[in-house]
Design an enzyme around this catalytic site. Structure first.
Site, mmCIF file in Angstrom:
data_model
loop_
_atom_site.group_PDB
_atom_site.id
_atom_site.type_symbol
_atom_site.label_atom_id
_atom_site.label_comp_id
_atom_site.label_asym_id
_atom_site.label_seq_id
_atom_site.Cartn_x
_atom_site.Cartn_y
_atom_site.Cartn_z
ATOM 1 N N ARG A 52 12.402 -104.565 -84.824
ATOM 2 C CA ARG A 52 11.123 -104.349 -84.142
ATOM 3 C C ARG A 52 10.538 -102.996 -84.527
ATOM 4 O O ARG A 52 9.321 -102.812 -84.566
ATOM 5 C CB ARG A 52 11.294 -104.441 -82.621
ATOM 6 C CG ARG A 52 10.021 -104.097 -81.854
ATOM 7 C CD ARG A 52 10.110 -104.465 -80.387
ATOM 8 N NE ARG A 52 11.162 -103.753 -79.708
ATOM 9 C CZ ARG A 52 11.041 -102.512 -79.217
ATOM 10 N NH1 ARG A 52 9.919 -101.823 -79.387
ATOM 11 N NH2 ARG A 52 12.048 -101.950 -78.575
ATOM 12 N N ASP B 195 -12.946 -105.414 -90.354
ATOM 13 C CA ASP B 195 -12.140 -106.597 -90.654
ATOM 14 C C ASP B 195 -12.531 -107.068 -92.053
ATOM 15 O O ASP B 195 -13.628 -107.575 -92.273
ATOM 16 C CB ASP B 195 -12.416 -107.681 -89.612
ATOM 17 C CG ASP B 195 -11.518 -108.900 -89.778
ATOM 18 O OD1 ASP B 195 -11.028 -109.133 -90.899
ATOM 19 O OD2 ASP B 195 -11.321 -109.632 -88.793
ATOM 20 N N TYR C 106 -15.706 -112.625 -85.602
ATOM 21 C CA TYR C 106 -14.749 -113.704 -85.373
ATOM 22 C C TYR C 106 -14.595 -113.946 -83.870
ATOM 23 O O TYR C 106 -14.487 -113.006 -83.082
ATOM 24 C CB TYR C 106 -13.420 -113.306 -86.005
ATOM 25 C CG TYR C 106 -12.234 -114.145 -85.625
ATOM 26 C CD1 TYR C 106 -12.248 -115.536 -85.777
ATOM 27 C CD2 TYR C 106 -11.081 -113.556 -85.120
ATOM 28 C CE1 TYR C 106 -11.160 -116.302 -85.430
ATOM 29 C CE2 TYR C 106 -9.979 -114.316 -84.778
ATOM 30 C CZ TYR C 106 -10.022 -115.687 -84.928
ATOM 31 O OH TYR C 106 -8.937 -116.443 -84.578
ATOM 32 N N LYS D 231 -4.691 -115.380 -94.148
ATOM 33 C CA LYS D 231 -5.742 -115.915 -95.005
ATOM 34 C C LYS D 231 -5.489 -115.549 -96.475
ATOM 35 O O LYS D 231 -4.514 -115.999 -97.055
ATOM 36 C CB LYS D 231 -7.098 -115.404 -94.508
ATOM 37 C CG LYS D 231 -7.309 -115.506 -93.001
ATOM 38 C CD LYS D 231 -7.115 -116.900 -92.440
ATOM 39 C CE LYS D 231 -7.599 -117.061 -91.008
ATOM 40 N NZ LYS D 231 -6.910 -116.234 -90.002
#
Length: 373
Positions: A39, A164, A92, A189
């Site tokens: 983590r 973004d 988005y 993506k």
């Protein structure tokens, strides 16, 4: 045995071993010298972050478990309770949902700025405003922000610019070079590119912000898993080749759709008629990406009929894989907007978004022609 793998192995482990207390103290005193708990950091997630950081020209980056996680990390790097953020109205749907439904609960407020007013932010800025969140190429109408101009406007008001860059990828545009403070990607993506990874990466322009992003990622548990990191790194190696082919195919399809009698409008920055074609050409170095949208008649049955007939563009609400797909913004990414917001943004019943893959373009065009007819 001297083992020297060319490709980084998958470090599928949750924890790393220490030999003694000296090694433990070295871990805490010399950050980056070793690993303790996945983590907090893992060789695979670090490799992905460093690779995207190099592509974007940043001072440091973190890999996260999704694109939404990376948007959250970017906003939290600059914001606390009581702060105000600006967000491009063309954004988005997940980003607006995060701002409206969750960050509002911890006292972070948002004002949405219409695309036409992005370069005149004075009327929207409050004493507590910290940043503007925008996209290089907007979803779903492919509007292109002039990032250098936008960065200048933000910095004039002492705001940070968070971009973004998912639709563009670093192959088309590098926002940090144009003045942005943070750039981010849904690695799901184009970075990964094969529709088999869910991940994100946030890249900072300065070392202090990069350190803050690492802290947020570790404490909130946003870290990406080793296997997903490894797959994303593998996909990243062909990004340059894929983006060229995506762009080539999308431009050819946009030109075809522009001439088709069943199509009311086409939204693709590579078309000379596109309002931001000039800035898109400059920022993208002559490439315009693989995303486009077009409008059919505002008739749900006509849209459904097209979806049933098309073979090479399955209805899959994501994007940027090597295989083509289509999506329906009104019913997926932007379904939670009010009807008034949808109308203002131009998201109508007939709007279809294509993610153009890297298949032979003549096959894609033939398929669209038969479906539209």
């Amino acid at each position: 045995m001297d083992i020297r793998p060319k490709i980084t192995p998958i470090y599928q482990t949750s924890v790393f071993k220490f030999q003694d207390l000296t090694e433990l103290e070295t871990y805490f005193q010399e950050p980056g010298s070793s690993y303790m708990y996945s983590r907090n950091g893992n060789p695979n997630s670090d490799e992905l972050a460093e690779a995207v950081n190099k592509l974007e020209g940043g001072a440091g980056a973190v890999a996260t478990g999704s694109g939404m996680a990376t948007i959250f990390a970017a906003l939290m790097a600059y914001c606390r309770a009581g702060d105000h953020v600006l967000c491009a109205a063309d954004i988005y749907g997940g980003s607006s949902a995060l701002l409206n439904a969750e960050l509002s609960r911890v006292g972070i407020t948002v004002t949405y700025v219409p695309f036409e007013q992005l370069y005149n932010l004075g009327q929207f800025v409050q004493p507590t405003t910290r940043l503007l969140l925008a996209e290089t190429i907007s979803n779903p109408l492919l509007r292109v922000a002039d990032l250098r101009r936008l960065a200048d406007e933000c910095h004039r008001h002492d705001l940070k610019l968070v971009v973004d860059n998912t639709f563009a990828s670093p192959i088309l545009t590098k926002p940090l070079d144009l003045g942005a403070d943070i750039t981010l990607h849904s690695v799901t993506k184009y970075i990964s590119g094969h529709s088999d990874v869910t991940a994100g990466v946030t890249v900072a322009a300065d070392a202090e912000t990069a350190a803050r992003l690492r802290q947020i990622t570790m404490i909130y548990g946003l870290t990406l898993s080793p296997m997903e990191s490894w797959l994303a790194v593998r996909g990243l190696k062909t990004l340059r080749l894929r983006v060229r082919e995506h762009s080539h195919n999308a431009l050819a399809i946009a030109k075809m759709l522009q001439q088709h009698p069943a199509v009311r409008a086409v939204y693709y920055p590579g078309l000379p008629q596109h309002e931001q074609h000039a800035v898109a050409s400059e920022q993208g170095h002559g490439l315009f990406g693989g995303m486009l949208s077009f409008k059919l008649d505002d008739d749900p049955e006509a849209v459904s009929d097209f979806m049933r007939r098309v073979k090479r563009f399955p209805f899959a609400p994501s994007l940027a894989g090597v295989d083509s797909s289509l999506s329906y913004p009104l019913g997926t990414s932007h379904r939670n907007l009010t009807p008034e917001q949808q109308e203002t943004l131009g998201i109508s019943v007939g709007l279809v978004r294509l993610s153009v893959g890297i298949e032979p373009v003549e096959e894609l065009i033939a398929d669209l022609e038969q479906a539209l007819s």
